[in-house]
Design a protein around this motif. Structure first.
Motif, PDB file in Angstrom:
ATOM      1  N   GLY A  40       0.802  -1.213   0.000  1.00 47.29           N
ATOM      2  CA  GLY A  40       0.000   0.000   0.000  1.00 47.29           C
ATOM      3  C   GLY A  40       0.838   1.267   0.000  1.00 47.29           C
ATOM      4  O   GLY A  40       0.315   2.358   0.270  1.00 47.29           O
ATOM      5  N   PRO A 204      -2.764  -8.892  -4.031  1.00 48.67           N
ATOM      6  CA  PRO A 204      -2.953  -7.466  -3.722  1.00 48.67           C
ATOM      7  C   PRO A 204      -1.973  -6.541  -4.420  1.00 48.67           C
ATOM      8  O   PRO A 204      -2.357  -5.458  -4.880  1.00 48.67           O
ATOM      9  CB  PRO A 204      -2.817  -7.404  -2.199  1.00 48.67           C
ATOM     10  CG  PRO A 204      -2.157  -8.674  -1.801  1.00 48.67           C
ATOM     11  CD  PRO A 204      -2.554  -9.700  -2.809  1.00 48.67           C
ATOM     12  N   HIS A 208      -3.107  -3.827  -7.247  1.00 45.54           N
ATOM     13  CA  HIS A 208      -2.774  -2.416  -7.032  1.00 45.54           C
ATOM     14  C   HIS A 208      -2.046  -1.836  -8.245  1.00 45.54           C
ATOM     15  O   HIS A 208      -2.428  -0.796  -8.790  1.00 45.54           O
ATOM     16  CB  HIS A 208      -1.909  -2.317  -5.767  1.00 45.54           C
ATOM     17  CG  HIS A 208      -1.439  -0.945  -5.436  1.00 45.54           C
ATOM     18  ND1 HIS A 208      -0.633  -0.683  -4.358  1.00 45.54           N
ATOM     19  CD2 HIS A 208      -1.627   0.268  -6.042  1.00 45.54           C
ATOM     20  CE1 HIS A 208      -0.367   0.617  -4.311  1.00 45.54           C
ATOM     21  NE2 HIS A 208      -0.952   1.211  -5.322  1.00 45.54           N
ATOM     22  N   LEU A 233      -9.861  -5.610  -6.013  1.00 47.13           N
ATOM     23  CA  LEU A 233      -9.151  -5.015  -4.879  1.00 47.13           C
ATOM     24  C   LEU A 233     -10.134  -4.462  -3.858  1.00 47.13           C
ATOM     25  O   LEU A 233      -9.927  -4.593  -2.646  1.00 47.13           O
ATOM     26  CB  LEU A 233      -8.205  -3.915  -5.366  1.00 47.13           C
ATOM     27  CG  LEU A 233      -7.350  -3.242  -4.287  1.00 47.13           C
ATOM     28  CD1 LEU A 233      -6.500  -4.261  -3.535  1.00 47.13           C
ATOM     29  CD2 LEU A 233      -6.452  -2.170  -4.906  1.00 47.13           C
ATOM     30  N   SER A 241      -6.101   0.221   5.414  1.00 42.79           N
ATOM     31  CA  SER A 241      -4.997   0.655   4.570  1.00 42.79           C
ATOM     32  C   SER A 241      -5.531   1.725   3.627  1.00 42.79           C
ATOM     33  O   SER A 241      -6.160   1.416   2.615  1.00 42.79           O
ATOM     34  CB  SER A 241      -4.427  -0.528   3.769  1.00 42.79           C
ATOM     35  OG  SER A 241      -3.436  -0.071   2.879  1.00 42.79           O
ATOM     36  N   MET A 244      -4.753   1.425  -0.172  1.00 42.61           N
ATOM     37  CA  MET A 244      -5.365   0.269  -0.836  1.00 42.61           C
ATOM     38  C   MET A 244      -6.876   0.433  -0.935  1.00 42.61           C
ATOM     39  O   MET A 244      -7.501  -0.054  -1.884  1.00 42.61           O
ATOM     40  CB  MET A 244      -5.004  -1.016  -0.100  1.00 42.61           C
ATOM     41  CG  MET A 244      -3.541  -1.375  -0.169  1.00 42.61           C
ATOM     42  SD  MET A 244      -2.987  -1.811  -1.838  1.00 42.61           S
ATOM     43  CE  MET A 244      -2.985  -3.597  -1.710  1.00 42.61           C
TER      44      MET A 244
END
Length: 533
Positions: A40, A204, A208, A233, A241, A244
Motif C-alpha cells: 500500500g 494485492p 494495485h 481489490l 490501509s 489500498m
C-alpha cells in the motif's frame, strides 16, 4: 514503537510467500504486516513493522529483506535518498549474511535475498540507481522463468514499473488526459506479468499496480481493462490501509463510476484518520481526499464535496502529509467546489481561503503563490456573478501579477485560471477565444489523476459556444467533456441542449442519461458550467 504484541489494525488475508522461515509467530506477523504496508506504499509504517520483525527474530533473513524493500524505490518514489540507499544496502547485505548461515530457507527466499544484492549493489550513493533498478529487474526476470511463483511474478512486474519510475518515464508514449500512445516495452512486460498473476489469484500487489498501469489508458474505453482489478481489490477489503482502499477509485474515476470513487475514498479517509489518531503516519491523505472532492463534484454531490474540501485544510493543519496535492493546490479545493456548483456567496464568505504561513512546508516558497492564484480566480468569478464586475477585474489583475511568481510546475494551471476568468470578463468574441484557449491547454496536458485543473474547460467552452448560438461547436465541446469524464450529467445535459438547438434527434435520450447520472445529486441542475451561465 511497542513490538511486544501484534498491533496490526487491518489488512487483507493474502499471505506473502505462504509465510517466511522463522520459528517466531510475532516475526511472521510483523513481516506480513510490513509487506501489506509496502504493498500500500506506506513505507513509514512498513519500516516500523520490519523493525519489529527483526526484534522478534534477529536471525530471520527476510526481516532484513523486508526492511530494505521498505527503504527502497517504488512507483511514487523512483529514486532513494542517500540515507535510504545506505540503509537499504546495509539490510540487503545483512539478509544475505543471515541466509548464508541459515539451516533452512525456501527457494523464493533465496531468490529475493539475492535480488536485493543486485538492487542495492553498493553503499555508494553515487551509484546509478536506474542501472540498479534494471539489474534487479533482470534478476527477477530470470527467476520467474525458473520458479513458478505468483509473488515473484508480481514483484517482477513491479520491478519493470520501478525502472520507468527511476528514469522518470511514463507507461505510454504521449499519454495525455484524453488519449494515450503505445505502451513502453517495460509497461508491456509489466502488464503481461500482472495479467498472468491475476488469472490465477487476486494478488494485492498485482491488483494495485495493474490499476496504476491501466488507468492512463483512454477514459471509459481502454481504461476499462483494469476495472475488474479495481473491483477485485475493493472486495479484498484491505480495511484500514488508506491507499489500498483508495486505489480502486483511480479506475472508477477514469471509467465514470463517480459514486464508487466517493465511497472508496470515504473509507480511505476514515483509515487515514484512524492512523493519525493512533499516532501512525497515513500515506496520501490529501490525495485520497482530493480524489473524493473531484468525484463528488462530477457526481453532483455538493455537500459531500464541500465537506471534504474543508477537510483538505484540516489535513494540512494536521501536518502529516507529504503527498500530492500539496497545500498550494489542495488548500483551495473548496474554491473549485463553490465555482463548480455556483455557490458564489459561500465562496465570498470563505474567510479561511488564505493559506496560513505555518502550514506551508519549509522550502516551498511558491506554495502560497499558486494558492493565491486559485483564490483570485475563485473570488473574481464570484464577484462578477454577484454584480461586482469592477472588483472582479481587480482580482484578474492580481491573478495576472501572481502568474509571474508561481513555480514552473504551476504555470500552465495559472494560465488556465487567468484565461477562464478573463473570458468571463471579456466581450463575446474574446470570450470564445479565451475559453477555447483554456480548453486546448488542459486537453494537451499529460495524464494525471485527478486532473490538475478540477473544472472541465470543455464544458465551459461548450457553455460559451451554446450561448453564442454555435450549436455544433458546443456539442463537440461537450463530447470532449464526456471523453474526459465519461458518463456524467454536466456534459450530458449540455450536449442535449446543443442537440436541441441544432434540431437533432436523440436529444431527449441524452437528457435522460443526464437525469439518470444526476440521481445522487443534492442540487437542482442549472447549467454545465455555472460561471458562464
Amino acid at each position: 514503537m511497542n513490538c511486544s504484541a501484534p498491533f496490526n489494525p487491518f489488512m487483507g488475508s493474502y499471505q506473502f510467500l505462504s509465510g517466511i522461515t522463522t520459528p517466531s509467530a510475532n516475526a511472521q506477523h510483523f513481516f506480513q504486516q510490513g509487506v501489506d504496508h509496502q504493498f500500500g506504499f506506506n513505507q513509514a509504517e512498513s519500516q516500523k513493522s520490519f523493525a519489529c520483525c527483526m526484534e522478534a527474530d534477529p536471525a530471520a533473513p527476510m526481516c532484513h529483506w523486508g526492511m530494505a524493500y521498505a527503504l527502497g524505490p517504488f512507483l511514487n518514489k523512483g529514486q532513494c535518498g542517500e540515507d535510504e540507499w545506505e540503509r537499504a544496502n546495509f539490510h540487503a547485505s545483512a539478509a544475505a549474511d543471515l541466509l548464508s548461515q541459515a539451516d533452512s530457507f525456501t527457494r523464493e527466499e533465496e531468490i529475493l535475498v539475492g535480488s536485493f544484492l543486485a538492487r542495492f549493489p553498493s553503499g555508494d550513493f553515487e551509484y546509478n540507481q536506474t542501472t540498479a533498478s534494471m539489474a534487479y529487474r533482470d534478476f527477477l526476470k530470470g527467476a520467474v522463468e525458473e520458479v513458478d511463483s505468483l509473488d515473484l511474478l508480481s514483484l517482477y512486474g513491479e520491478a519493470e514499473m520501478d525502472v520507468m519510475a527511476s528514469a522518470g518515464a511514463a507507461y505510454y508514449h504521449d499519454s495525455l488526459q484524453l488519449t494515450h500512445g503505445a505502451a513502453r516495452p517495460e509497461a508491456e512486460a509489466a502488464i503481461a506479468a500482472f495479467q498472468t498473476v491475476l488469472r490465477a489469484a487476486d494478488h494485492p500487489l498485482a491488483l494495485h499496480l495493474y490499476i496504476h498501469i491501466t488507468e492512463p489508458l483512454s477514459p471509459g474505453v481502454d481504461a476499462s481493462a483494469g476495472e475488474a482489478a479495481a473491483d477485485a481489490l475493493r472486495l479484498l477489503n484491505f480495511t484500514g490501509s488508506g491507499h489500498m482502499e483508495h486505489m480502486p477509485g483511480h479506475l472508477f474515476l477514469r471509467v465514470g463510476r463517480y459514486a464508487d470513487v466517493v465511497r472508496n475514498n470515504e473509507l480511505a479517509a476514515r483509515a487515514d484518520d484512524e492512523y493519525s489518531g493512533a499516532g501512525h503516519l497515513p500515506y496520501g491523505p490529501a490525495h485520497n481526499t482530493f480524489f473524493l472532492v473531484a468525484a463528488a463534484c462530477l457526481d453532483g454531490q455538493y455537500e459531500e464535496a464541500a465537506r471534504f474540501g474543508q477537510k483538505m485544510r484540516d489535513i494540512y493543519r494536521r501536518g502529516d502529509v507529504g503527498d500530492s496535492p500539496g497545500v498550494e493546490e489542495g488548500w483551495n479545493a473548496l474554491t473549485y467546489v463553490h465555482v463548480r456548483f455556483g455557490k458564489w456567496q459561500e465562496l465570498l464568505d470563505d474567510a479561511d481561503d488564505v493559506v496560513p504561513e505555518d502550514v506551508v512546508p519549509e522550502g516551498v516558497e511558491e506554495a502560497r503563490s499558486y494558492a493565491a492564484a486559485l483564490r483570485h480566480f475563485g473570488r473574481g468569478v464570484a464577484l462578477f456573478k454577484t454584480g461586482e464586475a469592477e472588483a472582479a477585474g481587480e482580482e484578474l489583475e492580481m491573478l495576472a501579477e501572481v502568474e509571474g511568481e508561481v513555480a514552473e510546475k504551476y504555470a500552465d494551471r495559472t494560465r488556465v485560471a487567468r484565461l477562464m476568468l478573463g473570458a468571463l470578463l471579456a466581450d463575446e468574441g474574446d470570450r470564445e477565444d479565451m475559453a477555447r484557449a483554456a480548453a486546448e491547454e488542459t486537453n494537451s496536458w499529460a495524464y494525471n489523476s485527478p486532473p490538475h485543473w478540477a473544472l472541465s474547460t470543455n464544458d465551459c467552452l461548450g457553455q460559451v459556444l451554446g450561448a453564442a448560438g454555435a450549436a455544433g461547436g458546443a456539442e463537440d465541446a461537450f463530447d470532449l467533456g464526456l471523453k474526459e469524464y465519461p458518463d456524467q450529467s454536466w456534459s450530458y445535459f449540455g450536449k442535449a441542449d446543443a442537440m436541441e438547438m441544432a434540431g437533432q434527434e436523440g436529444a431527449e435520450d441524452v437528457r435522460k442519461m443526464g437525469r439518470d447520472t444526476w440521481e445522487r445529486s443534492d442540487q437542482a441542475f442549472v447549467a454545465p458550467c455555472l460561471m458562464f451561465a
